[in-house]
Design a protein around this motif. Structure first.
Motif, PDB file in Angstrom:
ATOM      1  N   GLY B  92     -51.158  40.880   4.388  1.00 58.56           N
ATOM      2  CA  GLY B  92     -50.374  42.091   4.587  1.00 58.56           C
ATOM      3  C   GLY B  92     -50.437  42.665   5.978  1.00 58.56           C
ATOM      4  O   GLY B  92     -50.565  43.866   6.150  1.00 58.56           O
ATOM      5  N   GLU B  93     -50.399  41.812   6.992  1.00 59.06           N
ATOM      6  CA  GLU B  93     -50.394  42.337   8.349  1.00 59.06           C
ATOM      7  C   GLU B  93     -49.210  41.850   9.176  1.00 59.06           C
ATOM      8  O   GLU B  93     -48.804  42.514  10.115  1.00 59.06           O
ATOM      9  N   GLY B  95     -45.993  40.392   8.064  1.00 54.26           N
ATOM     10  CA  GLY B  95     -44.616  40.611   7.637  1.00 54.26           C
ATOM     11  C   GLY B  95     -43.813  39.348   7.324  1.00 54.26           C
ATOM     12  O   GLY B  95     -42.657  39.434   6.931  1.00 54.26           O
ATOM     13  N   THR B  98     -42.081  39.263   3.882  1.00 49.19           N
ATOM     14  CA  THR B  98     -41.301  40.439   3.478  1.00 49.19           C
ATOM     15  C   THR B  98     -40.132  40.065   2.561  1.00 49.19           C
ATOM     16  O   THR B  98     -39.381  39.133   2.839  1.00 49.19           O
ATOM     17  N   PRO B 105     -38.262  47.197   1.342  1.00 51.26           N
ATOM     18  CA  PRO B 105     -39.024  46.053   1.853  1.00 51.26           C
ATOM     19  C   PRO B 105     -40.514  46.178   1.505  1.00 51.26           C
ATOM     20  O   PRO B 105     -41.088  47.251   1.652  1.00 51.26           O
ATOM     21  N   VAL B 106     -41.094  45.098   1.028  1.00 47.90           N
ATOM     22  CA  VAL B 106     -42.538  45.063   0.729  1.00 47.90           C
ATOM     23  C   VAL B 106     -43.075  43.689   1.139  1.00 47.90           C
ATOM     24  O   VAL B 106     -42.314  42.749   1.322  1.00 47.90           O
ATOM     25  N   TYR B 107     -44.420  43.610   1.262  1.00 47.43           N
ATOM     26  CA  TYR B 107     -45.056  42.321   1.526  1.00 47.43           C
ATOM     27  C   TYR B 107     -45.298  41.616   0.185  1.00 47.43           C
ATOM     28  O   TYR B 107     -46.018  42.136  -0.664  1.00 47.43           O
ATOM     29  N   ALA B 158     -36.935  42.549   6.712  1.00 45.20           N
ATOM     30  CA  ALA B 158     -37.343  43.899   7.126  1.00 45.20           C
ATOM     31  C   ALA B 158     -36.129  44.647   7.669  1.00 45.20           C
ATOM     32  O   ALA B 158     -35.917  45.828   7.364  1.00 45.20           O
ATOM     33  N   ASN B 176     -39.602  51.560  14.358  1.00 48.06           N
ATOM     34  CA  ASN B 176     -40.469  51.930  13.257  1.00 48.06           C
ATOM     35  C   ASN B 176     -40.284  50.978  12.069  1.00 48.06           C
ATOM     36  O   ASN B 176     -41.253  50.470  11.500  1.00 48.06           O
ATOM     37  N   GLY B 177     -39.039  50.714  11.733  1.00 46.15           N
ATOM     38  CA  GLY B 177     -38.745  49.876  10.572  1.00 46.15           C
ATOM     39  C   GLY B 177     -39.146  48.421  10.768  1.00 46.15           C
ATOM     40  O   GLY B 177     -39.423  47.718   9.804  1.00 46.15           O
ATOM     41  N   SER B 179     -41.725  47.475  12.737  1.00 48.68           N
ATOM     42  CA  SER B 179     -43.092  47.377  13.276  1.00 48.68           C
ATOM     43  C   SER B 179     -44.044  46.630  12.348  1.00 48.68           C
ATOM     44  O   SER B 179     -45.133  46.244  12.758  1.00 48.68           O
ATOM     45  N   GLY B 180     -43.641  46.394  11.103  1.00 49.29           N
ATOM     46  CA  GLY B 180     -44.508  45.663  10.188  1.00 49.29           C
ATOM     47  C   GLY B 180     -44.330  44.154  10.259  1.00 49.29           C
ATOM     48  O   GLY B 180     -44.805  43.434   9.384  1.00 49.29           O
ATOM     49  N   ASN B 181     -43.625  43.669  11.275  1.00 52.06           N
ATOM     50  CA  ASN B 181     -43.380  42.233  11.391  1.00 52.06           C
ATOM     51  C   ASN B 181     -43.784  41.728  12.769  1.00 52.06           C
ATOM     52  O   ASN B 181     -43.270  42.193  13.780  1.00 52.06           O
TER      53      ASN B 181
END
Lengths: 287, 203
Positions: B92-93, B95, B98, B105-107, B158, B176-177, B179-181
């Motif tokens: 979970g770091e 992405g 996703t 969106p979730v992992y 994502a 922001n949207g 940033s998880g990838n």
């Protein structure tokens, strides 16, 4: 793979509490953003082979509010918390902290109750909740109790949650925080998906250069999120000056050093702590 | 997950039919079987706590059986052969895994398959319109929003989740949207450019 071989997904709190009572050693799971990686790394904390998934319990995602308090369901995801206007308006420092947790994907799954009960040193929602004076509702199959968040957090990854209890609500008393302004500061190694190195949540009430009330809590630089009431009290009703803020920071730094001990990283972290917090406190209090 | 288990997904669905009732019909049927003669495989499944799972993946109803410890990403990749979703960090770091779960969106490496019961999943394969690329996919091609391409399915999902929430995103919302990838090739500027291009095309 993980040793999980039983999985239950109750629909109500009482059903979940009964399952928990029945199994004793079951692991509660909500968003899974801490527990699934925990199982993946064979963490010693995640050894139970029975999972009780509380993610489908609607009662746990309810937000109840009146003039005097806000009650947040422990199963509320960070995304839902952020899109709640009441939270943004009345609990600004919590919203600020939550908006910086992980990434969109994590915030869509991770819950506020999970962040608290996992009690990681770097749990971002903890310092603002400590400053807000949050209380928790813990529910077991035959009883309910309310505890102060500061009493609930024991040490790193360890809380006062009993084996048959579920954290069900986070209660914030609004009557004492109506006049307080505040800010939240987070330092991570990068902006997205960053594990906090230092967090600082602060609430204050000032007028005519006098600090009427001050509350603050830190995270990540102490073994668990910590509020410093003894320092807060010293600076209550004092005239705000640069010197006063600097002496406050000095006292805080000494206290942090006393709690966390001298580490290899202290040489770096302590000046970073004092410089950053002093910068933000001066910005907010002196202006 | 092994594909050699007694009941394959396909046969299982054939046997049960694709109705919603499927998942409710099978559980007692399994328990009844426990009293009767079980094949070795069935006995193992019972011991390991296999459960029936019914969910919608890319618009298709899926009913299958999984071990409780199966991750959603493993179900998608190993069982449903939807290998567009990648497992990279598996914690979970990054992405790479996703997906869209009920519109968000979730992992998928951070949740159990059983947790998706009754929910709707969209993977990168679900974005294709027949043989045609989704405007987001096309934008990544046109704007060169990738180098090695391994993180791209996650990046696109994502971005898809981002555009569901903000059809006309600001620069800050994009940063922001997305940033998880992570992208090890650091193609970030062009990824951002691709998302912007897609947003204006979809609009």
């Amino acid at each position: 793979m993980y040793k999980i071989n039983k999985y239950y997904k109750p629909k109500t709190i009482s059903e979940a509490a009964q399952l928990l009572q029945e199994f004793g050693e079951a692991q509660i799971i909500a968003g899974g953003t801490d527990s699934i990686p925990g199982y993946h790394h064979s963490s010693r904390r995640f050894q139970a082979d029975t999972l009780i998934d509380i993610g489908a319990i609607a009662e746990l995602r309810e937000m109840i509010s009146n003039d005097s308090e806000i009650m947040i369901g422990a199963g509320t995801s960070f995304s839902d918390l952020l899109s709640n206007e009441l939270v943004r308006k009345k609990l600004g420092i919590l919203a600020d902290a939550v908006s910086q947790i992980g990434s969109v994907q994590i915030r869509n799954r991770a819950t506020i109750g999970g962040n608290i009960s996992n009690n990681a040193p770097c749990a971002d929602s903890v310092p603002p909740l400590l400053a807000l004076g949050a209380k928790l509702e813990l529910t077991s199959w035959d009883s309910k109790r309310i505890v102060e968040l500061s009493d609930f957090l024991k040490d790193a990854y360890n809380t006062d949650l009993r084996k048959n209890e579920i954290l069900t609500k986070i209660i914030i008393d609004l009557s004492h925080i109506q006049n307080l302004k505040g800010f939240f500061y987070k330092l991570g190694r990068r902006r997205g998906v960053a594990v906090s190195r230092l967090t600082f949540a602060c609430l204050y009430d000032k007028s005519n250069g006098i600090l009427h009330e001050l509350r603050f809590a830190v995270g990540a630089i102490t073994p668990i999120g910590k509020r410093f009431r003894e320092i807060e009290e010293i600076y209550q009703n004092k005239k705000i000056t640069s010197e006063m803020i600097e002496s406050l920071i000095k006292m805080l730094a000494d206290k942090v050093l006393e709690i966390s001990g001298l580490r290899w990283s202290t040489l770096y972290k302590l000046p970073v702590l004092t410089e950053n917090i002093s910068h933000h406190l001066k910005k907010h209090l002196l202006e | 997950m092994s594909k050699k288990k007694g009941i394959s997904r396909r046969n299982f669905i054939k046997g049960v039919g694709t109705g919603v009732v499927g998942s409710y019909v099978v559980v007692p049927a399994l328990n009844n079987k426990a009293a009767k003669n079980l094949s070795d495989n069935e006995e193992l499944q019972l011991k390991e706590g296999w459960q029936v799972l019914s969910l919608k993946v890319n618009g298709k109803k899926i009913i299958t059986k999984v071990k409780p410890n199966t991750l959603l990403v493993d179900l998608l990749r190993n069982e449903l052969q939807l290998t567009g979703t990648k497992v990279v960090c598996n914690q979970g770091e990054c992405g790479g895994c996703t997906i869209i779960l009920d519109g968000k969106p979730v992992y998928s490496c951070q949740m159990l398959a059983l947790d998706a019961n009754g929910k709707e999943v969209t993977t990168i394969e679900g974005l294709l319109l027949g043989e045609e690329l989704h405007p987001l996919q096309q934008a990544f091609v046109d704007e060169d929003g990738l180098q090695c391409g391994f993180c791209t399915p996650g990046q696109i999902m994502a971005a898809y989740g981002l555009l569901l929430k903000y059809p006309d995103p600001t620069d800050e919302q994009i940063l922001n949207g997305m940033s998880g990838n992570l992208c090890r090739c650091a193609a970030y500027p062009k990824i951002i450019k691709s998302v912007k291009a897609a947003a204006s095309r979809i609009k």
